[in-house]
Design a protein around this motif. Structure first.
Motif, short mmCIF file in Angstrom:
data_model
loop_
_atom_site.label_atom_id
_atom_site.label_comp_id
_atom_site.label_asym_id
_atom_site.label_seq_id
_atom_site.Cartn_x
_atom_site.Cartn_y
_atom_site.Cartn_z
N ASN A 133 64.46 2.81 5.30
CA ASN A 133 64.11 1.87 4.24
C ASN A 133 63.39 2.61 3.14
O ASN A 133 62.49 3.41 3.41
N VAL A 134 63.78 2.37 1.90
CA VAL A 134 63.09 2.94 0.73
C VAL A 134 62.89 1.81 -0.28
O VAL A 134 63.84 1.42 -0.99
N GLY A 135 61.70 1.30 -0.34
CA GLY A 135 61.40 0.25 -1.32
C GLY A 135 62.31 -0.95 -1.19
O GLY A 135 62.54 -1.48 -0.10
N ARG A 136 62.88 -1.36 -2.31
CA ARG A 136 63.73 -2.55 -2.33
C ARG A 136 65.22 -2.21 -2.30
O ARG A 136 66.05 -3.03 -2.69
N ARG A 137 65.55 -1.04 -1.85
CA ARG A 137 66.94 -0.61 -1.83
C ARG A 137 67.68 -1.08 -0.58
O ARG A 137 68.82 -0.72 -0.36
N GLY A 138 67.03 -1.87 0.22
CA GLY A 138 67.67 -2.35 1.44
C GLY A 138 67.58 -1.32 2.55
O GLY A 138 66.94 -0.28 2.42
N GLN A 139 68.22 -1.61 3.64
CA GLN A 139 68.19 -0.72 4.80
C GLN A 139 69.52 0.02 4.94
O GLN A 139 70.59 -0.53 4.65
N ARG A 140 69.42 1.25 5.43
CA ARG A 140 70.62 2.03 5.73
C ARG A 140 70.48 2.59 7.14
O ARG A 140 69.38 2.93 7.59
#
Length: 218
Positions: A133-140
């Motif tokens: 998770n990085v900020g509001r970039r969603g999850q990968r």
């Protein structure tokens, strides 16, 4: 606190019978052993009778005090905190890793895994899947978890070291290890080596397994 001369007196080597023979040309020595003992007592008495200023006193440290003093010398007065430049570099490196092609957006991972998004979220919460998770970039999610064996390894590491953050676990799983012939744990693991590769990951992370299924920090 011991005075300097008292300290010296306690650590002087004892006078031996052979040493007192140096006086044989000056005095007649009938019993060298007895003479050495008397000379020893005389030196000790003279040293102990000397009074020195307190400013010349020395302190004899214990082993614990010595170690504590050396540790204090290594400790910085001000705790280090990353500056703006370090924070920016760290975030840039994190974003670069986050956007690697093998890290799939959650909807894509769910589709390839033939699962609903809700089930993927449940698996993440239950520490069955690793998500970044990085900020509001969603999850990968790393795509190696689509492989059942690699997913077993990831789950073992997640559940064995629950106190560590996902990014630390991701790097431990994805970066080459010398003990695995330069391959990453995610690359090297096979159906019969999940436990051995997981142990190698825990060694890198600095944790060791308790008698139970979880690991603890060394």
């Amino acid at each position: 606190m011991l005075k300097t001369l008292e300290f010296i007196a306690c650590h002087l080597p004892r006078v031996t019978a052979n040493e007192v023979l140096r006086f044989s040309d000056t005095v007649e020595i009938r019993d060298a052993q007895a003479f050495a003992a008397e000379l020893e007592a005389f030196v000790q008495e003279r040293l102990e009778s000397v009074e020195l200023p307190s400013s010349i006193e020395i302190e004899v440290e214990t082993v614990e005090q010595t170690l504590a003093r050396k540790a204090a010398a290594l400790r910085a007065d001000i705790r280090w905190t990353p500056g703006e430049t370090e924070i920016q570099r760290g975030r840039a490196a994190m974003l670069e890793a986050f956007e690697q092609s093998h890290n799939l957006p959650l909807p894509d991972f769910a589709r390839l895994a033939n699962k609903s998004r809700q089930q993927i979220y449940k698996d993440i919460d239950a520490q069955r899947l690793l998500a970044l998770n990085v900020g509001r970039r969603g999850q990968r999610l790393p795509d190696w978890q689509l492989d059942p064996v690699k997913q077993r390894l990831t789950q073992a590491v997640l559940q064995g070291a629950p106190g560590l953050d996902p990014w630390t676990l991701y790097r431990a799983l994805s970066e080459p290890l010398e003990g695995l012939d330069g391959r990453s744990p995610a690359e090297a693991v096979a159906a019969d080596s999940v436990d051995a590769v997981a142990k190698a990951v825990f060694n890198v992370l600095g944790v060791e397994l308790d008698s139970g299924p979880r690991a603890r920090k060394r």
